[in-house]
Design a protein around this motif. Structure first.
Motif, PDB file in Angstrom:
ATOM      1  N   SER A 105       9.637   9.277   7.962  1.00 45.86           N
ATOM      2  CA  SER A 105       9.445   7.924   7.126  1.00 45.86           C
ATOM      3  C   SER A 105       8.153   7.821   6.925  1.00 45.86           C
ATOM      4  CB  SER A 105       9.962   6.920   8.055  1.00 45.86           C
ATOM      5  OG  SER A 105       9.292   6.994   9.259  1.00 45.86           O
ATOM      6  N   SER A 107       6.487   3.746  -0.160  1.00 42.25           N
ATOM      7  CA  SER A 107       7.207   2.785  -1.153  1.00 42.25           C
ATOM      8  C   SER A 107       6.595   2.572  -2.096  1.00 42.25           C
ATOM      9  CB  SER A 107       7.439   1.550  -0.029  1.00 42.25           C
ATOM     10  OG  SER A 107       6.120   1.038   0.093  1.00 42.25           O
ATOM     11  N   GLU A 147      12.063   1.766  -1.187  1.00 38.92           N
ATOM     12  CA  GLU A 147      11.604   2.793  -0.060  1.00 38.92           C
ATOM     13  C   GLU A 147      12.542   3.912  -0.123  1.00 38.92           C
ATOM     14  OE1 GLU A 147      10.533   1.142   3.839  1.00 38.92           O
ATOM     15  OE2 GLU A 147      10.525  -0.912   2.729  1.00 38.92           O
ATOM     16  N   ILE A 177      14.971   6.909   0.340  1.00 39.41           N
ATOM     17  CA  ILE A 177      15.830   7.527   1.486  1.00 39.41           C
ATOM     18  C   ILE A 177      15.958   8.854   0.921  1.00 39.41           C
ATOM     19  CG2 ILE A 177      18.006   7.319   2.654  1.00 39.41           C
ATOM     20  CD1 ILE A 177      17.987   4.320   2.417  1.00 39.41           C
ATOM     21  N   SER A 194      19.957   7.423  -2.884  1.00 42.85           N
ATOM     22  CA  SER A 194      19.816   6.264  -2.381  1.00 42.85           C
ATOM     23  C   SER A 194      18.401   5.776  -2.045  1.00 42.85           C
ATOM     24  CB  SER A 194      20.599   6.520  -0.999  1.00 42.85           C
ATOM     25  OG  SER A 194      19.778   7.473  -0.063  1.00 42.85           O
ATOM     26  N   LEU A 200      16.368   2.010  -0.083  1.00 44.37           N
ATOM     27  CA  LEU A 200      16.013   1.010   0.359  1.00 44.37           C
ATOM     28  C   LEU A 200      15.280  -0.007  -0.352  1.00 44.37           C
ATOM     29  CD1 LEU A 200      16.358  -1.284   2.807  1.00 44.37           C
ATOM     30  CD2 LEU A 200      14.594  -0.216   3.894  1.00 44.37           C
ATOM     31  N   THR A 225      13.800  -3.948  -1.474  1.00 47.92           N
ATOM     32  CA  THR A 225      13.721  -5.276  -0.943  1.00 47.92           C
ATOM     33  C   THR A 225      13.103  -5.828  -2.069  1.00 47.92           C
ATOM     34  OG1 THR A 225      12.867  -4.335   1.101  1.00 47.92           O
ATOM     35  CG2 THR A 225      11.847  -6.627   0.522  1.00 47.92           C
ATOM     36  N   THR A 238      20.797  -5.410   4.234  1.00 47.31           N
ATOM     37  CA  THR A 238      20.479  -5.001   5.482  1.00 47.31           C
ATOM     38  C   THR A 238      19.538  -6.331   6.188  1.00 47.31           C
ATOM     39  OG1 THR A 238      18.571  -4.054   4.325  1.00 47.31           O
ATOM     40  CG2 THR A 238      20.370  -2.401   5.110  1.00 47.31           C
ATOM     41  N   GLU A 248      23.125 -10.358   5.075  1.00 51.17           N
ATOM     42  CA  GLU A 248      23.155  -9.195   6.042  1.00 51.17           C
ATOM     43  C   GLU A 248      24.462  -8.742   6.747  1.00 51.17           C
ATOM     44  OE1 GLU A 248      20.832  -8.184  10.216  1.00 51.17           O
ATOM     45  OE2 GLU A 248      20.084  -9.882   8.941  1.00 51.17           O
ATOM     46  N   SER A 307      17.147  -7.420   1.349  1.00 48.16           N
ATOM     47  CA  SER A 307      17.090  -5.785   1.314  1.00 48.16           C
ATOM     48  C   SER A 307      18.701  -5.354   1.531  1.00 48.16           C
ATOM     49  CB  SER A 307      16.004  -5.353   2.464  1.00 48.16           C
ATOM     50  OG  SER A 307      14.884  -5.992   2.364  1.00 48.16           O
ATOM     51  N   HIS A 308      18.455  -4.295   0.464  1.00 51.82           N
ATOM     52  CA  HIS A 308      19.756  -3.382   0.710  1.00 51.82           C
ATOM     53  C   HIS A 308      19.600  -2.119   0.601  1.00 51.82           C
ATOM     54  CE1 HIS A 308      19.835  -2.636  -3.515  1.00 51.82           C
ATOM     55  NE2 HIS A 308      19.956  -4.125  -4.018  1.00 51.82           N
ATOM     56  N   ILE A 309      20.586  -1.241   1.086  1.00 53.72           N
ATOM     57  CA  ILE A 309      20.391   0.088   0.909  1.00 53.72           C
ATOM     58  C   ILE A 309      21.434   0.364  -0.326  1.00 53.72           C
ATOM     59  CG2 ILE A 309      21.285   2.260   1.688  1.00 53.72           C
ATOM     60  CD1 ILE A 309      20.505   1.411   4.687  1.00 53.72           C
TER      61      ILE A 309
END
Length: 133
Positions: A6, A11, A26, A28, A40, A42, A44, A65, A83, A106-108
């Motif tokens: 990570s 980002s 961000e 993945i 994929s 993340l 925000t 998320t 969420e 935020s979501h994946i």
């Protein structure tokens, strides 16, 4: 096996050509590796931020998320997501997603590439479209 630490992944700001407002991506797994086609990230969204209208050739799965947001398919009503919710958008369906006017979200996002492409970006969601219930 490939492990991406990570701290080694930076980002990036959501490009102005694809997002309205402040969004952060961000990575993945942003690049599919043969034979897989999966990508994929993340994403925000700060309050009032949203994606442009867009579509995915093989569909898209969103996993919310944190926070509260909105999503809408072309011709449909704006829907609130929270969420823990997940959203499946079918292949080729024009849609957008983002934060509400007062809360971040935020979501994946998980999608597959078809012929090297995982998204077709379209026009921005207007303020009028965004504010419609």
């Amino acid at each position: 096996m490939i492990i991406k630490r990570s701290e080694a992944q930076e980002s990036i700001a959501g490009p102005a050509g694809y997002f309205t407002g402040e969004a952060r991506i961000e990575p993945i797994h942003l690049e599919a590796r043969e034979p897989s086609r999966v990508t994929s990230a993340l994403v925000t969204f700060e309050p009032r931020a949203r994606s442009n209208w867009h579509r995915h050739p093989l569909g898209q799965l969103l996993i919310i998320t944190s926070g509260t947001g909105w999503t809408q398919i072309e011709g449909g009503e704006r829907v609130e997501v929270r969420e823990g919710d997940s959203v499946w958008c079918p292949p080729g369906q024009k849609h957008w997603h983002g934060a509400t006017a007062t809360t971040a979200m935020s979501h994946i996002a998980i999608q597959e590439e078809l012929d090297g492409k995982n998204v077709e970006w379209l026009e921005p969601v207007s303020d009028e479209q965004y504010q419609q219930p």
